[in-house]
Design an enzyme around this catalytic site. Structure first.
Site, PDB file in Angstrom:
ATOM      1  N   SER A   1       0.849  -1.186   0.000  1.00 31.11           N
ATOM      2  CA  SER A   1       0.000   0.000   0.000  1.00 31.11           C
ATOM      3  C   SER A   1       0.885   1.237   0.000  1.00 31.11           C
ATOM      4  CB  SER A   1      -0.916   0.007   1.227  1.00 31.11           C
ATOM      5  OG  SER A   1      -1.742   1.159   1.231  1.00 31.11           O
TER       6      SER A   1
ATOM      7  N   HIS B   1       1.572  12.135   0.153  1.00 30.89           N
ATOM      8  CA  HIS B   1       1.058  13.502   0.313  1.00 30.89           C
ATOM      9  C   HIS B   1       2.238  14.453   0.105  1.00 30.89           C
ATOM     10  CE1 HIS B   1      -2.855  12.204   1.701  1.00 30.89           C
ATOM     11  NE2 HIS B   1      -2.280  11.382   2.555  1.00 30.89           N
TER      12      HIS B   1
ATOM     13  N   HIS C   1      -2.236   7.430  -4.687  1.00 29.99           N
ATOM     14  CA  HIS C   1      -2.504   6.227  -3.897  1.00 29.99           C
ATOM     15  C   HIS C   1      -2.378   5.015  -4.808  1.00 29.99           C
ATOM     16  CE1 HIS C   1      -5.721   3.135  -3.086  1.00 29.99           C
ATOM     17  NE2 HIS C   1      -4.985   3.034  -1.992  1.00 29.99           N
TER      18      HIS C   1
ATOM     19  N   ASN D   1      -2.475   0.498  -4.291  1.00 27.70           N
ATOM     20  CA  ASN D   1      -2.293  -0.723  -3.514  1.00 27.70           C
ATOM     21  C   ASN D   1      -2.580  -1.910  -4.412  1.00 27.70           C
ATOM     22  OD1 ASN D   1      -4.985  -2.260  -2.625  1.00 27.70           O
ATOM     23  ND2 ASN D   1      -5.431  -0.073  -2.743  1.00 27.70           N
ATOM     24  N   THR D   2      -1.856  -2.983  -4.184  1.00 25.75           N
ATOM     25  CA  THR D   2      -2.137  -4.252  -4.847  1.00 25.75           C
ATOM     26  C   THR D   2      -1.974  -5.353  -3.813  1.00 25.75           C
ATOM     27  OG1 THR D   2       0.152  -4.310  -5.673  1.00 25.75           O
ATOM     28  CG2 THR D   2      -1.555  -3.589  -7.207  1.00 25.75           C
ATOM     29  N   ARG D   3      -2.749  -6.421  -3.986  1.00 27.87           N
ATOM     30  CA  ARG D   3      -2.799  -7.433  -2.939  1.00 27.87           C
ATOM     31  C   ARG D   3      -3.202  -8.782  -3.539  1.00 27.87           C
ATOM     32  NH1 ARG D   3      -6.735  -3.753  -2.980  1.00 27.87           N
ATOM     33  NH2 ARG D   3      -8.863  -4.489  -3.362  1.00 27.87           N
TER      34      ARG D   3
ATOM     35  N   GLY E   1      -7.239  -7.295  12.643  1.00 29.20           N
ATOM     36  CA  GLY E   1      -6.230  -7.112  13.682  1.00 29.20           C
ATOM     37  C   GLY E   1      -4.910  -6.584  13.186  1.00 29.20           C
ATOM     38  N   GLY E   2      -4.926  -5.832  12.085  1.00 26.56           N
ATOM     39  CA  GLY E   2      -3.692  -5.252  11.556  1.00 26.56           C
ATOM     40  C   GLY E   2      -3.159  -4.146  12.444  1.00 26.56           C
TER      41      GLY E   2
END
Length: 282
Positions: free
Chosen positions: A106, A110, A120, A122-124, A265-266
């Site tokens: 991620s 700014h 921005h 993100n890849t997952r 729970g990250g």
């Protein structure tokens, strides 16, 4: 947890992309103006305890504050365990078996100069009883420039066209729909791509996900170089800070990645890394 070949390859790619992005952004800091020294990334690791008590993976936060990037985070994580019964109902394949694996990257930047757009990406890769990729990239200028927007979108359109004839029209629209802020009746940003639950041919889906990262790595630094030395006024800085308020509202109210991180729970600091260092509402 012993990772299979697909899980290992995805995790290794996200780590490699993180290192490439951090190096590229530090190079931009070296090119920046001002008396302050060029920024450098500070890294910190975190571990996720699974509710069962077993190890649940963790991640690495890489955050830099400097003269070009007011705040940029490039975070990677690899987590596993079991979803809560309520949350499992919302995740494909988890209603059958609540065990999961997720790895990804991620990025949120700014910028110090309000003429340089925030960005921005993100890849997952997620695994339940199903396996899929998701992610995207979107440009978030406080002071939009048509040429910058067009070049950013053109880069991702080219990438999409290599991998699927319908990818650009589908994923660009998905981005516009996803980043709509209902209570403000406007979009967050000027667009890009967004995709989720990409679960066709694994090798093809992985190749596309890698190219999304490469496109951001190739395209965004060039946009930064166009604008990073441009003078700006206090009014332009104020417009940037007000736009950041909109950005923060979306991430806290609507963003699915924020919800996923908190529900599993990250690390709270890593999840909220996307928030700007300064914003205003007036």
């Amino acid at each position: 947890m012993e990772l299979d070949d697909q899980q290992q390859r995805a995790e290794a790619w996200f780590r490699s992309l993180r290192d490439q992005l951090c190096a590229a952004f530090e190079a931009l800091e070296d090119e920046g103006d001002g008396p302050a020294p060029a920024g450098r990334f500070a890294q910190s690791t975190w571990e996720r305890p699974d509710p069962s008590g077993a190890p649940g993976g963790g991640g690495l936060m890489s955050v830099m504050k400097g003269r070009v990037f007011e705040k940029v985070g490039v975070n990677t994580s690899t987590v596993h365990g079991e979803f809560s019964p309520e949350f499992a109902k919302t995740i494909p394949g988890a209603d059958v078996d609540p065990r999961f694996f997720a790895t990804g990257i991620s990025l949120v930047a700014h910028m110090a100069n309000p003429h340089v757009p925030a960005v921005h990406m993100n890849t997952r890769f997620l695994v339940t009883t199903k396996r899929w990729f998701g992610g995207g990239a979107d440009l978030n200028p406080a002071l939009p420039v048509d040429g910058d927007t067009a070049d950013f979108k053109a880069a991702f359109e080219t990438t999409c066209d290599v991998h699927g004839a319908d990818y650009w029209p589908r994923f660009s629209k998905w981005c516009d729909d996803y980043f709509w802020v209902p209570h403000r009746n406007r979009h967050r940003g000027v667009g890009g791509i967004f995709y989720d639950r990409l679960d066709g041919d694994w090798e093809a889906d992985f190749a596309f996900t890698q190219d999304v990262g490469r496109t951001l790595l190739r395209t965004f630094p060039e946009l930064v170089r166009r604008r990073m030395h441009q003078p700006f006024t206090q009014d332009e800085r104020d417009a940037q800070l007000r736009y950041r308020g909109l950005y923060a509202e979306f991430n806290l109210v609507y963003d699915r990645g924020t919800t996923f991180g908190l529900k599993t729970g990250g690390n709270t600091e890593a999840i909220l890394m996307s928030l700007p260092p300064l914003a205003r509402w007036d």
